[in-house]
Design an enzyme around this catalytic site. Structure first.
Site, PDB file in Angstrom:
ATOM      1  N   TYR A 168       0.871  -1.180   0.000  1.00  0.00           N
ATOM      2  CA  TYR A 168       0.000   0.000   0.000  1.00  0.00           C
ATOM      3  C   TYR A 168       0.906   1.227   0.000  1.00  0.00           C
ATOM      4  O   TYR A 168       1.996   1.190  -0.550  1.00  0.00           O
ATOM      5  CB  TYR A 168      -0.964  -0.070   1.199  1.00  0.00           C
ATOM      6  CG  TYR A 168      -2.125   0.879   1.104  1.00  0.00           C
ATOM      7  CD1 TYR A 168      -2.904   0.947  -0.050  1.00  0.00           C
ATOM      8  CD2 TYR A 168      -2.453   1.715   2.170  1.00  0.00           C
ATOM      9  CE1 TYR A 168      -3.964   1.829  -0.134  1.00  0.00           C
ATOM     10  CE2 TYR A 168      -3.524   2.586   2.093  1.00  0.00           C
ATOM     11  CZ  TYR A 168      -4.280   2.643   0.935  1.00  0.00           C
ATOM     12  OH  TYR A 168      -5.320   3.513   0.854  1.00  0.00           O
TER      13      TYR A 168
ATOM     14  N   LYS B 191     -20.750 -20.254  -8.985  1.00  0.00           N
ATOM     15  CA  LYS B 191     -20.011 -20.107 -10.247  1.00  0.00           C
ATOM     16  C   LYS B 191     -18.585 -19.648  -9.963  1.00  0.00           C
ATOM     17  O   LYS B 191     -17.625 -20.143 -10.564  1.00  0.00           O
ATOM     18  CB  LYS B 191     -20.719 -19.075 -11.124  1.00  0.00           C
ATOM     19  CG  LYS B 191     -20.315 -19.118 -12.573  1.00  0.00           C
ATOM     20  CD  LYS B 191     -21.209 -20.078 -13.314  1.00  0.00           C
ATOM     21  CE  LYS B 191     -20.962 -20.054 -14.785  1.00  0.00           C
ATOM     22  NZ  LYS B 191     -21.933 -20.895 -15.507  1.00  0.00           N
TER      23      LYS B 191
END
Length: 448
Positions: A51, A106
């Site tokens: 970060y 899925k």
């Protein structure tokens, strides 16, 4: 021989078992997927790399060269599963929230079978233009889009527009995915019964997104469009069906190009003398009658693909004389389910950073699926690989990647060996991670 009452009761009990367990397991786990770290966190100083302030450097690098986003981020292995919940399984328009369990499932299949990271995105709109606009806005974060469970006919326009207007692959699994696996199964089924696909008479029950695409891919694979008879809720498609001319372009094309004998009537008439019936309509049983199967040609092939319940139970179809029966379910032989296709197809498309997924790439995948099963030895109860025969997925990925490069829709070119290595590594990693989390107890054992 017909099953006796006790045997049929046991078969029905087995068929209903997954639904019973689903109602226990889903609330226990409160979802099937989560976000996990891909990079090490050795101590809190590492966040200065992942970060701020370190992350600014890859940001600037991408700004100078946008293609570097594939090197610095997860975009190249990340897809969005987008649905408006208007045609979920065989349940119809149940809404985006009710469709979310399917989209999570899925995503799980994408990861475990193809090593592809997928995010379910269920939209609170049914408007075609809003869906198109939303998907286009999502493009910077994803390497591909999987459209799912969007009602007919708008699903055709959404897919066509997005494929033309976006520079990442957009795929509608209910169309292209279903067509790929059904075509693979149909090719092998004809080998088992000793018939030529070019001469096969095909009855198609249902004229929605799935069967329209199945017909297109089957024809590309060698079936004769003139030998296809397709049936919608009002009867067979033929040139006299003026009712679909202005409202359903895809149905009208089938009405004017298929059914050379201009057969009128319904499912029964379409199936008379057919070598294969491909049903992708509404959940059964009872959509297809045993008597209609008796009227088919010898060595009949029955694909009853509706979910969650096929148009006719497999044992009923067999009792009526069908030689080969396939469904979309994993608890019966010959599962012609999209899960055999989309993980490997997207794996190959992502590994070459394809712009799109073409019909030629679908055919390449279908041939890889069919060949994998043939290598294991075809039989009446084995026309496509089982999901646990994991080599089918890297084989598909390689075939798709090679076809993408051959047809000029790949951003990068890599060797066959590199395609194989990338696919196998991604899939092994996904499966290994799941096993490790289970072994360590981070994924809990399901309740009794």
């Amino acid at each position: 021989m017909s099953p006796d009452k006790e045997t049929e009761t046991e078969l029905l009990k087995k068929a209903n078992k997954p639904a019973e367990l689903a109602m226990k397991y889903h609330p226990f786990y409160e979802g099937k997927i989560e976000v996990t770290a891909k990079c090490p966190v050795r101590d809190f100083n590492d966040f200065a790399i992942w970060y701020t302030p370190g992350v600014a450097e890859p940001c600037k690098d991408i700004k100078k060269n946008p293609e570097k986003v594939y090197e610095h981020t997860a975009k190249g292995n990340m897809i969005a599963i987008v649905s408006d919940g208007t045609r979920v399984l065989g349940l119809g328009d149940i809404g985006p929230e009710a469709g979310l369990p399917v989209m999570e499932g899925k995503a799980l299949l994408f990861k475990y079978l193809g090593g592809v990271d997928a995010v379910p995105i269920c939209l609170a709109t049914k408007d075609t233009e809003e869906i198109i606009k939303t998907v286009k806005h999502l493009a910077p974060s994803f390497g591909g889009i999987n459209l799912e469970d969007i009602e007919n006919p708008k699903c055709f326009e959404i897919l066509e527009r997005l494929r033309k207007e976006m520079d990442i692959p957009v795929w509608h699994d209910d169309q292209q995915g279903t067509a790929t696996i059904v075509t693979a199964g149909a090719i092998n089924a004809h080998k088992v019964v000793g018939k030529k696909v070019s001469e096969s008479k095909v009855a198609m029950v249902g004229a929605g997104a799935a069967n329209i695409a199945i017909a297109r891919i089957m024809v590309t694979a060698g079936f004769n469009v003139k030998n296809i008879i397709m049936v919608d809720s009002k009867g067979t498609l033929h040139p006299g069906r003026e009712d679909v001319k202005k409202t359903h372009a895809e149905k009208w094309w089938m009405a004017t190009h298929s059914n050379a004998e201009h057969v009128h009537g319904g499912i029964k008439e379409a199936m008379e003398g057919a070598d294969i019936v491909v049903a992708a309509s509404r959940p059964g049983p009872g959509v297809i009658q045993k008597e209609w199967i008796k009227g088919m040609a010898d060595d009949a092939i029955v694909f009853a693909t509706a979910n969650p319940t096929p148009e006719i139970w497999p044992w009923e179809a067999k009792e009526a004389g069908a030689r080969i029966v396939a469904t979309g379910r994993s608890d019966f032989p010959n599962q012609v389910n999209n899960s055999l296709g989309f993980p490997g197809i997207f794996r190959g498309a992502l590994d070459v950073r394809a712009w799109t997924i073409t019909d030629e790439m679908c055919i390449a995948a279908a041939e890889a699926i069919a060949q994998t099963a043939e290598d294991h030895g075809l039989s009446e109860d084995y026309i496509v690989p089982n999901m646990d025969q994991w080599e089918v997925f890297p084989r598909e990925a390689v075939a798709v990647g090679l076809k993408a490069m051959e047809t000029g829709v790949a951003r990068i070119k890599i060797s066959r060996d590199e395609l194989q290595h990338r696919a196998e590594s991604a899939i092994r990693r996904a499966r290994g991670e799941t096993k490790l989390l289970m072994d360590q107890g981070y994924i809990r054992a399901p309740p009794e």
